[in-house]
Structure formats: structure tokens, C-alpha cells
Design an enzyme around this catalytic site. Sequence first.
Site, PDB file in Angstrom:
ATOM      1  N   CYS A 146    -106.717 -32.043 -47.606  1.00 53.18           N
ATOM      2  CA  CYS A 146    -105.285 -32.287 -47.821  1.00 53.18           C
ATOM      3  C   CYS A 146    -104.421 -31.411 -46.912  1.00 53.18           C
ATOM      4  O   CYS A 146    -103.559 -31.921 -46.183  1.00 53.18           O
ATOM      5  CB  CYS A 146    -104.929 -32.091 -49.291  1.00 53.18           C
TER       6      CYS A 146
HETATM    7  N1  LIG Z   1    -107.521 -32.720 -55.250  1.00 55.75           N
HETATM    8  C1  LIG Z   1    -107.113 -32.935 -54.002  1.00 55.75           C
HETATM    9  O1  LIG Z   1    -105.904 -32.890 -53.710  1.00 55.75           O
HETATM   10  C2  LIG Z   1    -108.103 -33.243 -52.914  1.00 55.75           C
HETATM   11  C3  LIG Z   1    -107.598 -33.573 -51.654  1.00 55.75           C
HETATM   12  C4  LIG Z   1    -108.492 -33.844 -50.613  1.00 55.75           C
HETATM   13  C5  LIG Z   1    -109.852 -33.778 -50.831  1.00 55.75           C
HETATM   14  N2  LIG Z   1    -110.310 -33.433 -52.059  1.00 55.75           N
HETATM   15  C6  LIG Z   1    -111.785 -33.374 -52.211  1.00 55.75           C
HETATM   16  O2  LIG Z   1    -112.184 -34.459 -53.050  1.00 55.75           O
HETATM   17  C7  LIG Z   1    -113.323 -34.075 -53.826  1.00 55.75           C
HETATM   18  C8  LIG Z   1    -112.953 -34.244 -55.307  1.00 55.75           C
HETATM   19  O3  LIG Z   1    -111.843 -33.407 -55.557  1.00 55.75           O
HETATM   20  P1  LIG Z   1    -111.035 -33.437 -56.921  1.00 55.75           P
HETATM   21  O4  LIG Z   1    -109.832 -32.635 -56.707  1.00 55.75           O
HETATM   22  O5  LIG Z   1    -110.951 -34.817 -57.432  1.00 55.75           O
HETATM   23  O6  LIG Z   1    -112.050 -32.605 -57.839  1.00 55.75           O
HETATM   24  P2  LIG Z   1    -112.227 -32.711 -59.405  1.00 55.75           P
HETATM   25  O7  LIG Z   1    -110.943 -33.126 -60.045  1.00 55.75           O
HETATM   26  O8  LIG Z   1    -112.858 -31.410 -59.813  1.00 55.75           O
HETATM   27  O9  LIG Z   1    -113.259 -33.895 -59.600  1.00 55.75           O
HETATM   28  C9  LIG Z   1    -114.535 -33.902 -59.031  1.00 55.75           C
HETATM   29  C10 LIG Z   1    -115.454 -34.685 -59.928  1.00 55.75           C
HETATM   30  O10 LIG Z   1    -116.749 -34.621 -59.357  1.00 55.75           O
HETATM   31  C11 LIG Z   1    -117.723 -34.502 -60.377  1.00 55.75           C
HETATM   32  N3  LIG Z   1    -118.573 -33.371 -60.057  1.00 55.75           N
HETATM   33  C12 LIG Z   1    -118.296 -32.058 -60.178  1.00 55.75           C
HETATM   34  N4  LIG Z   1    -119.323 -31.316 -59.785  1.00 55.75           N
HETATM   35  C13 LIG Z   1    -120.296 -32.188 -59.398  1.00 55.75           C
HETATM   36  C14 LIG Z   1    -121.593 -32.040 -58.899  1.00 55.75           C
HETATM   37  N5  LIG Z   1    -122.144 -30.838 -58.742  1.00 55.75           N
HETATM   38  N6  LIG Z   1    -122.293 -33.175 -58.595  1.00 55.75           N
HETATM   39  C15 LIG Z   1    -121.752 -34.391 -58.756  1.00 55.75           C
HETATM   40  N7  LIG Z   1    -120.513 -34.586 -59.261  1.00 55.75           N
HETATM   41  C16 LIG Z   1    -119.800 -33.500 -59.555  1.00 55.75           C
HETATM   42  C17 LIG Z   1    -117.024 -34.227 -61.685  1.00 55.75           C
HETATM   43  O11 LIG Z   1    -117.178 -35.352 -62.510  1.00 55.75           O
HETATM   44  P3  LIG Z   1    -118.294 -35.445 -63.676  1.00 55.75           P
HETATM   45  O12 LIG Z   1    -118.617 -34.041 -64.118  1.00 55.75           O
HETATM   46  O13 LIG Z   1    -117.590 -36.260 -64.727  1.00 55.75           O
HETATM   47  O14 LIG Z   1    -119.421 -36.157 -63.041  1.00 55.75           O
HETATM   48  C18 LIG Z   1    -115.572 -34.054 -61.324  1.00 55.75           C
HETATM   49  O15 LIG Z   1    -114.685 -34.709 -62.223  1.00 55.75           O
HETATM   50  C19 LIG Z   1    -113.628 -32.608 -53.450  1.00 55.75           C
HETATM   51  O16 LIG Z   1    -114.635 -32.578 -52.480  1.00 55.75           O
HETATM   52  C20 LIG Z   1    -112.304 -32.121 -52.884  1.00 55.75           C
HETATM   53  O17 LIG Z   1    -112.468 -31.077 -51.964  1.00 55.75           O
HETATM   54  C21 LIG Z   1    -109.484 -33.178 -53.112  1.00 55.75           C
END
Ligand SMILES: NC(=O)c1ccc[n+]([C@@H]2O[C@H](COP(=O)([O-])OP(=O)(O)OC[C@H]3O[C@@H](n4cnc5c(N)ncnc54)[C@H](OP(=O)(O)O)[C@@H]3O)[C@@H](O)[C@H]2O)c1
Length: 337
Positions: A146
Amino acid sequence: MKALVVGASGYAGADILRILLRHEKVDSVEATSRAYEGKPVSGLHQNLKGAFDGNFIGFNADKTDADVVFLAIPHGESMQQVPKLLERGIKVVDLSADYRINDQALYERYYVKHTSPNLFKEAVYGLPELFREKIKKARLVANPGCYPTAAILSLAPLGAFKDKIDASKVVVDAKSGTSGAGVKAETFYMHTEVDENLKIYKPVGHRHQPEIEHILKGFIPKISVSFTPTLMPIIRGILSNAHVFGDLSSVDLRSHFEKFYQKEGYVRVVDAACTKNVSHSNFCDISVHYDAEKKRAIIVSAIDNLVKGAGGQAVQNMNLMFGYGESTGIDALPHHP
Ligand SMILES: NC(=O)c1ccc[n+]([C@@H]2O[C@H](COP(=O)([O-])OP(=O)(O)OC[C@H]3O[C@@H](n4cnc5c(N)ncnc54)[C@H](OP(=O)(O)O)[C@@H]3O)[C@@H](O)[C@H]2O)c1
């Protein structure tokens, strides 16, 4: 067209779901979660009630019959799944950092040991405004971070003046809303800690710094970026202020940016970029300022971290990879007030 969103219980995954459910080319969407497997998606994401009545499913890369998989899971986890999906002919948009930096040593300095560096050659950095033609042919797109989305879009046009600026001392001072940290509960991100507060974190060595530099080197080879993030008491939004020193007094910077992005549907050159004007949209607003006395350009960019910074850009990339209209499903206007 069948899409699968892995990590759909998280914030980025939830925004991809929201967009795909109204995407005219996507016939079927599945959402995976380990924690919520078997439970209704709209029980967790209540904004999707009536729009998505299915349950979360488990994820098995060896069995899914999706045409495209969005990996919205942490870095280190995506790399375990991507090789299996590609082998089965499935296109992947990975939202983690695992394939954004195609330099193994650099990646491993900031993240973890990489288990499939052989895929760096073919992974395409998913910033459509800069790498559209490559994205169209890609099987694996590394959706940008982001902060990098905001910072890179604000600085790449300065490549035209690389000999006029001091590329060795570019400063990016950026602020983010709390959804950038994901759904996990931590004291640092609690309402009581964040509301009515602005706090710096990782002032040195944030993981997005090498990503910003690595990509910008293609435009400004000698660039060195000092990056500092600050947490803002808002949910969505990134405001990135890039400070670039150099004598640009002979240049009409704003016109240059307008020309650079004139064909781009999602980059708007504005008077003063702010997060509100891009909220819930795929736009990146950029404002261009020049301080003649200090010989300093200030390029400000604003995005919604969950849309242009994550899910919206992921769908923009999918559209390009599948030959759909680039704005399909992501043409919503920003919310105001
Ligand atoms: N938030 C942002 O603004 C943003 C922007 C750009 C990129 N990203 C990237 O997008 C990805 C997701 O981000 P997010 O903000 O959505 O994170 P999040 O809200 O923490 O969600 C990630 C999801 O992945 C699952 N997860 C967690 N640990 C895991 C593991 N070890 N193996 C498999 N699944 C796992 C979990 O779901 P369950 O436990 O239900 O399976 C969790 O709800 C990350 O790589 C982050 O860096 C995020």
C-alpha cells in the site's frame, strides 16, 4: 470465470470479495478461511449480507478449480501456495510481499527465507500505470504494497529529471489508517491507543522501503529513499509526502505529471491530495508542489489502502490478465463526506 479469495476473513480479502461480487465477468466467488471454515461469510462480513450467502471453505491449492486465485495472506505463506497453483495453470494475484522484490538477498534481508526464488523471473509487479503490458501477459502478479503504491506513483514521473534531482536523499514521509495493519487484534492498534493520536512506527528499516527503492530504480537508477510511516486515527487511507531536492525551477512539474498520467483512469493530478477524496475508490490523487527557495519538490499522493493499495488494484490486475476492461468492477467513485 471462477475466483477464489484466500485469506478472505482479513481486511484485504474482504475488499476483494466485495468488489468481485459485483464484477460482471466473475460468475462464481469462493472465500477461504482457516478460522471460519464452514461458517457463513456474511456472518463475519455483515456488509455482504444478501450479496454472498455462501460459507467460508478451506483452501487446498491442489484441488481448487478456480481460474484465478487471490492470495490475501501473510508473506512467507503465499510462497508455499504459488508454485502449486501455477503448476495447475491457475493465474495468481498475490497480495503479500513474496514476489514483489525480485532480488532474493534483498527480500530475505527484510522478510524470510524464500522457497521459490525461481519464480522471481516471471512475477510481474502489479502497478498497472507503470507495467501494464507485462501484467497482461503474466501468470503471477505481485500486487504492490500500500505505501509503495502511493510512493512509487508519486516519484516515478521524476525519472525524466533524474539528472536534476539529488536522488540519494529522497524522503518519503507517509501516514496510514489502521486497516493497513490487517484484522489482527494488537494493543498498538486499539481504538484507545490510536484515536486522537498520531504515532510514528518503524521510523527506520520498514519493509516497504526496499520495495519502493527496488521498483523506482527502474526510473531513477541512483535513488535512495528514506521512508518513515506514521499511524493516523482513520480506518482507510494513505497520504504520502515525497520530498525531493533539486533545481526544478525551469520545469513545469504539474504539467509534467499531468502528461505522464494523461491516459490513466485512476491517477488524478489535483491541487491538494487528501485521503477523503479517494476513500473507497481505486483512485490515486497526486498533488505537485515546488518550493523555489529551498529547491524542493513535494509530491503528495493519496490512496485508499484497501482499494488502490490492495483489493481494487488486485482486481485491476486480474482485469488486465484476463483481457477484461481495466475498470470492470472497480469504477466506483470515492465517498464524500
Ligand atoms: N491491509 C492492507 O491495507 C494491505 C494492503 C496491501 C497489501 N496487504 C497484504 O495483504 C495480505 C493480507 O493483509 P490483510 O491486511 O488483509 O491481513 P489480515 O486482515 O490479517 O488477513 C489475513 C488473513 O490471512 C489468514 N492468515 C493469517 N495467517 C495465515 C497463515 N499463516 N497462513 C494462511 N493464512 C493466514 C487469516 O485468515 P484465517 O485465519 O481465517 O485463515 C487472516 O484473516 C498481507 O500479505 C498484507 O501484507 C494488506
